[in-house]
Motif scaffolding. Sequence first.
Motif, PDB file in Angstrom:
ATOM      1  N   GLN A   6       0.918  -1.146  -0.136  1.00 17.60           N
ATOM      2  CA  GLN A   6      -0.199   0.037  -0.042  1.00 17.60           C
ATOM      3  C   GLN A   6       0.880   1.450  -0.002  1.00 17.60           C
ATOM      4  OE1 GLN A   6      -2.598   1.067   3.345  1.00 17.60           O
ATOM      5  NE2 GLN A   6      -4.171   0.441   1.846  1.00 17.60           N
ATOM      6  N   TYR A   7       0.380   2.170  -0.900  1.00 17.99           N
ATOM      7  CA  TYR A   7       1.249   3.528  -0.996  1.00 17.99           C
ATOM      8  C   TYR A   7       0.272   4.380  -0.802  1.00 17.99           C
ATOM      9  CZ  TYR A   7       5.547   1.006  -3.033  1.00 17.99           C
ATOM     10  OH  TYR A   7       6.519   0.222  -3.114  1.00 17.99           O
ATOM     11  N   HIS A  80       4.387   7.261  -0.773  1.00 18.73           N
ATOM     12  CA  HIS A  80       5.130   6.772   0.486  1.00 18.73           C
ATOM     13  C   HIS A  80       4.570   5.689   1.032  1.00 18.73           C
ATOM     14  CE1 HIS A  80       6.518  10.864   0.978  1.00 18.73           C
ATOM     15  NE2 HIS A  80       5.608  11.491   0.709  1.00 18.73           N
ATOM     16  N   THR A  81       5.253   4.927   1.746  1.00 20.57           N
ATOM     17  CA  THR A  81       4.884   3.729   2.533  1.00 20.57           C
ATOM     18  C   THR A  81       4.130   4.161   3.833  1.00 20.57           C
ATOM     19  OG1 THR A  81       6.863   3.313   3.933  1.00 20.57           O
ATOM     20  CG2 THR A  81       6.698   2.169   1.614  1.00 20.57           C
ATOM     21  N   GLU A  82       3.485   3.326   4.454  1.00 23.81           N
ATOM     22  CA  GLU A  82       2.767   3.535   5.687  1.00 23.81           C
ATOM     23  C   GLU A  82       3.753   3.709   6.796  1.00 23.81           C
ATOM     24  OE1 GLU A  82      -0.676   1.102   7.487  1.00 23.81           O
ATOM     25  OE2 GLU A  82      -1.448   1.939   5.705  1.00 23.81           O
ATOM     26  N   ASP A  83       4.919   3.418   6.540  1.00 25.20           N
ATOM     27  CA  ASP A  83       5.936   3.706   7.717  1.00 25.20           C
ATOM     28  C   ASP A  83       6.405   5.240   7.853  1.00 25.20           C
ATOM     29  OD1 ASP A  83       5.673   1.053   8.672  1.00 25.20           O
ATOM     30  OD2 ASP A  83       7.478   0.355   7.620  1.00 25.20           O
ATOM     31  N   THR A 160       3.997  13.540   6.231  1.00 24.10           N
ATOM     32  CA  THR A 160       5.070  12.639   6.210  1.00 24.10           C
ATOM     33  C   THR A 160       5.937  12.858   7.708  1.00 24.10           C
ATOM     34  OG1 THR A 160       6.687  14.278   5.225  1.00 24.10           O
ATOM     35  CG2 THR A 160       5.842  12.709   3.793  1.00 24.10           C
ATOM     36  N   LYS A 161       6.418  11.845   8.037  1.00 25.29           N
ATOM     37  CA  LYS A 161       7.276  11.611   9.341  1.00 25.29           C
ATOM     38  C   LYS A 161       8.309  12.596   9.213  1.00 25.29           C
ATOM     39  CE  LYS A 161       5.638   7.507  11.124  1.00 25.29           C
ATOM     40  NZ  LYS A 161       5.855   5.971  11.439  1.00 25.29           N
ATOM     41  N   ASP A 162       9.214  12.528   7.958  1.00 30.19           N
ATOM     42  CA  ASP A 162      10.274  13.567   7.906  1.00 30.19           C
ATOM     43  C   ASP A 162      10.010  14.676   7.461  1.00 30.19           C
ATOM     44  OD1 ASP A 162       9.675  13.303   5.357  1.00 30.19           O
ATOM     45  OD2 ASP A 162      11.574  12.316   4.632  1.00 30.19           O
TER      46      ASP A 162
END
Length: 177
Positions: A6-7, A80-83, A160-162
């Motif tokens: 999943q993206y 992006h990936t879920e992570d 995004t996390k970053d």
Amino acid sequence: MNDNIQYTVFIYTENNIGLLNRISAIFQRRHINIESINSSASEIENVSKWTIVVELSEERIKKIIGQLEKQVEVIKAFYHTEDDIIYQESSIFKMRSALLFEERQIQNIIKESNARIVTVNREFFVIEKSGRKEEIDMLSRELSVFGIMQYTRSGRIAVTKDEMRISTMLREAFLHH
């Protein structure tokens, strides 16, 4: 072997009429099902952000990103990936008001799921729940036992996390666009 994952795709665009059709056509032509789609304002004035969830291989998502960026109005697209992301979905459930008083369990379900009641009248009450897909699915299963009058959920919204310095990247892309 299935290499699909999943993206979450972010597409930053100018706000133009007909863009939804062209974006969805890119996925449709390749027989890719869109799990969820959301369009909203972004952190940059006059730039829209599309958040699309799809399941496919990395090789295919890279091609899709290339196709998306060929659209005149698309400033930049990312996957992006879920992570890599922090995301939420939102849902609302309309239920018969009598349940609030007849079924003690309903109030416990609402409390335990961190949902909230947003309106109550004689005929119905409405519950709102934001969270991850799994949490909303679980609440939906628990409430369906009592009979849901209406149910709807939003598409995914995500960041995004970053840091990603998206504003800087987009301003530069926008200027060269």
